[in-house]
Design an enzyme around this catalytic site. Sequence first.
Site, short mmCIF file in Angstrom:
data_model
loop_
_atom_site.label_atom_id
_atom_site.label_comp_id
_atom_site.label_asym_id
_atom_site.label_seq_id
_atom_site.Cartn_x
_atom_site.Cartn_y
_atom_site.Cartn_z
N GLY A 40 0.83 -1.21 0.00
CA GLY A 40 0.00 0.00 0.00
C GLY A 40 0.86 1.25 0.00
O GLY A 40 1.92 1.30 0.64
N LEU A 43 -0.99 7.37 2.70
CA LEU A 43 -0.16 8.18 3.59
C LEU A 43 0.74 7.31 4.44
O LEU A 43 1.94 7.57 4.57
CB LEU A 43 -1.06 9.04 4.48
CG LEU A 43 -1.71 10.23 3.79
CD1 LEU A 43 -2.66 10.92 4.74
CD2 LEU A 43 -0.66 11.20 3.29
N ALA A 44 0.19 6.26 5.04
CA ALA A 44 0.99 5.42 5.93
C ALA A 44 2.04 4.65 5.15
O ALA A 44 3.23 4.65 5.50
CB ALA A 44 0.08 4.47 6.72
N HIS A 266 -20.50 8.71 8.10
CA HIS A 266 -20.33 10.16 8.06
C HIS A 266 -21.66 10.82 7.71
O HIS A 266 -22.32 10.42 6.77
CB HIS A 266 -19.26 10.49 7.02
CG HIS A 266 -18.73 11.87 7.14
ND1 HIS A 266 -19.50 12.98 6.88
CD2 HIS A 266 -17.51 12.34 7.50
CE1 HIS A 266 -18.76 14.06 7.08
NE2 HIS A 266 -17.55 13.70 7.46
N ARG A 330 -19.93 13.40 14.55
CA ARG A 330 -20.42 12.67 13.38
C ARG A 330 -21.43 11.58 13.75
O ARG A 330 -22.45 11.43 13.08
CB ARG A 330 -19.24 12.02 12.65
CG ARG A 330 -18.37 13.04 11.96
CD ARG A 330 -17.15 12.40 11.32
NE ARG A 330 -16.38 13.44 10.63
CZ ARG A 330 -15.24 13.21 9.98
NH1 ARG A 330 -14.73 11.99 9.94
NH2 ARG A 330 -14.61 14.19 9.37
N GLU A 425 -5.06 3.27 8.53
CA GLU A 425 -6.45 2.83 8.78
C GLU A 425 -6.54 1.31 8.94
O GLU A 425 -7.48 0.79 9.55
CB GLU A 425 -7.34 3.29 7.62
CG GLU A 425 -8.84 3.08 7.88
CD GLU A 425 -9.74 3.54 6.73
OE1 GLU A 425 -9.23 4.16 5.79
OE2 GLU A 425 -10.95 3.28 6.79
#
Lengths: 642, 250
Positions: A40, A43-44, A266, A330, A425
Amino acid sequence: MELNSRVPTGPLAEKWDNHCFASKLVNPANRRKFKIIVVGTGLAGASASATLAEQGYQVTSICIQDSPRRAHSIAAQGGINAAKNYQNDGDSIHRLFYDTIKGGDFRSREANVYRLAQVSNNIIDQCVAQGVPFAREYGGTLANRSFGGAQVSRTFYARGQTGQQLLLGAYSALSRQIKSGKITMLPRKEMMELVLIDGRARGIISRDIISGKLETLTADAVILATGGYGNAYFLSTNAMASNVTAAWRAHKLGAGFANPCYVQIHPTCIPVHGDYQSKLTLMSESLRNDGRVWVPKTPGDKRRPASIPEAERDYYLENKYPSFGNLVPRDVASRNAKEQCDAGKGVGSTSLAVYLDFAEAIRRDGEANILKKYGNLFQMYEKITDSNPLHEPMMIYPAVHYTMGGLWVDYNLMTTIPGLFAIGECNFSDHGANRLGASALMQGLADGYFIIANSIAGYLGSSDLKSVNTDHPQFLESQKKVHDRILKLLRSSEGGPEGKFTVDEIHKELGLLLWDHCGMARNKEGLEKALAALPAIQEKFWKKVYIPGSGNELNQSLERAGRVADFLEFAEILIHDALAREESCGCHLREESQTEEHEAKRDDANYSYVSVWEHQGEGKQPQLHKEPLTFTEVTPSQRSYK
Amino acid sequence: MKTIDLELEIWRQKDTITAGQFENYTLKSISTDMSFLEMLDVLNEKLTREGKEPVAFDHDCREGICGTCGAVVNGIAHGPEPGTTLCQLHMRHFASGDTLVIEPFRSRAFPVRKDLMVDRSALDRIIQAGGYVSVNTGGTPDGNSTPIPSATAELAMDAAACIGCGACVASCPNGAAMLFTGAKISQLCLLPQGQPERRERALAMVTTMDSEGFGNCTNERECEAVCPKGISISNIARMNREFVKASFLG
């Protein structure tokens, strides 16, 4: 399954420093001897790959997209939190820590959340140094805005494209290491299986999406940065290729899966409008700063919104939560929208929507000012719905957006499989039962830039790893397993499409089942019903799915089928987890556990733990393990937004 | 719900080395609320049920930000609506009875992989040549230590908004990637962080752009017209200045 969180001893504020000092290191000259696979490039993943390569490890990075720059982190809009206190409004590491743990409804691990707040400031410095064009004040300093669940201004942003700019920053660091030869970048590859040797993660089997060829990669450690599982619901704000496959393959080999029932729904998304719909689009949380949420007071009122007089409108959030109004968190906003629609007061052609009305804000501030703040969102809304929010209220409805649950990890972000790490995530670690806005970007980059390298050194420095190559029988066996599985997926397609179902048809059926019974509000009866209905859908899939083409070529239907097959299995622990947690917390509302005013009621005496599921073999009930949560710095309290 | 009927002519190509051809399809009762990609989903479900091979196309976020999707529709990259990616193009912009000719993003540097899917990895290699600030993780100065005027940050952001979809290349008669390359060079040369490597970056990225088989700019402005993010060709002018300066000054 042993759950040792390996939280370091000492005062909360000193744990991370103490841990870094106590951890084993790998000498710079020795790092090049170790191979690490990162799956992947969000971001991570991108930040981890770049950082590890800079430190001297041999990194192989794979992604499913045609370019590492396209991972779904790119779609994050609002911003990234950090405890810089640039606004001098009383922010601090401790406050960011407290807001995050409270926002998560006291269902996350104190030490991890504190560390997240500690490294948040380094992330901003790092991104600025990379040339990320954050918004600036006229004097040239960094600008901030506010987000839900906080009373300070700590969110850094780049227009409505913060995720894109942060990801391109990480991608640029990744690209630099690719150029220097320290990262082998393999795009358009899908991880199909994890390979364990002597109980440790030692490689993966991947499938080349263009040729269909299976490939083996060996490593000394494997890092999963493969995102969340929101697409189990078919309709979500996730990208089309987002999936649970890598995490699920690891789970079936022994990685515990934590809190799968924590799924963030959301509140402000564009509603479903047809059965052909492929995904849902988020409208940023920031809109609730100026938009007023309402429905008609009379159920079934189908007049145009402009024809409904003020006295006949129910501004239900403002009425019910006078102090927070339209800016409740939320989970609360989502549940209330559902409640109104269930009562027959939903609007639009499907009656599954509520209004988000800017008329008053436009009267107060003028069109120009509202467009300056939300112009790009209004434009996106109009492109999709053909309705202009300046003239008609937006219609919104909640949608699956983010998953707080994920692979269980210890303080080092290592799963229950030695040598297998999970970041971003993909792990469960920091958001408890509800994630605050602008915290996902923070966590992804904290894990990738500042935490994982320390963990990898600690693991490699303290493990005696024998060298392995792809001829090892375990690699051959795993590759055969993947090959057989692809043949099994294709078996039901023999004899043509007559009387069969497409992959999407079955995926939609699963999605609807989960949405109806394991969505915004859950109860025992519904969850048991869903659990009972699941085997029939699984059987339908394996007996009657029709996949055109073969496994030895580019085959997008086959790719989707493999992911749906895993979602079908994963759904089982998702429902089991929701059933076993007989309390309400954050996003997880069990209708049996509500206050008199229909708010989520936690049960700290019985459920203050992380649920960790262990795979027991095909056809067997998964086993639940518990990691108790203890709080030394904060006192869990009932959240109130009245 | 308003619906339309469509005639489709879609480029079908088995793989990079096999010759392709257009094939015709008819779609009836397409909701005008559908996105272009959802219309292709409907076609693919129909083809699958008929035992035929679905059309391969790239797509992911379907929110217009990942840059994965893209095709040429009736001669225009990403279709007729300005400032819109293919996934954000909706069927209400077409009329019943329309014929839509759908082709991949064609260019010398973008070999077709299958049907509408192309290989855009050449764009990644341009970034790898120098589209970054050489800074390792850790040890960076405080974010506020270097003030950057708001207008400069905004101008850098205008360039940084590029999604790397490649529509600029597909629409350029010369197959140039100058809007893409110019946008990244501009972002970094405008910001103080990009100064130390400013010259090497311009030289390396432009050289790689040429060696990857992209063409040159002849001011046709087709790229700017189709760019879904409204990237201006002033970025190409800035890139040219950067390149010339770097070439002369070393």
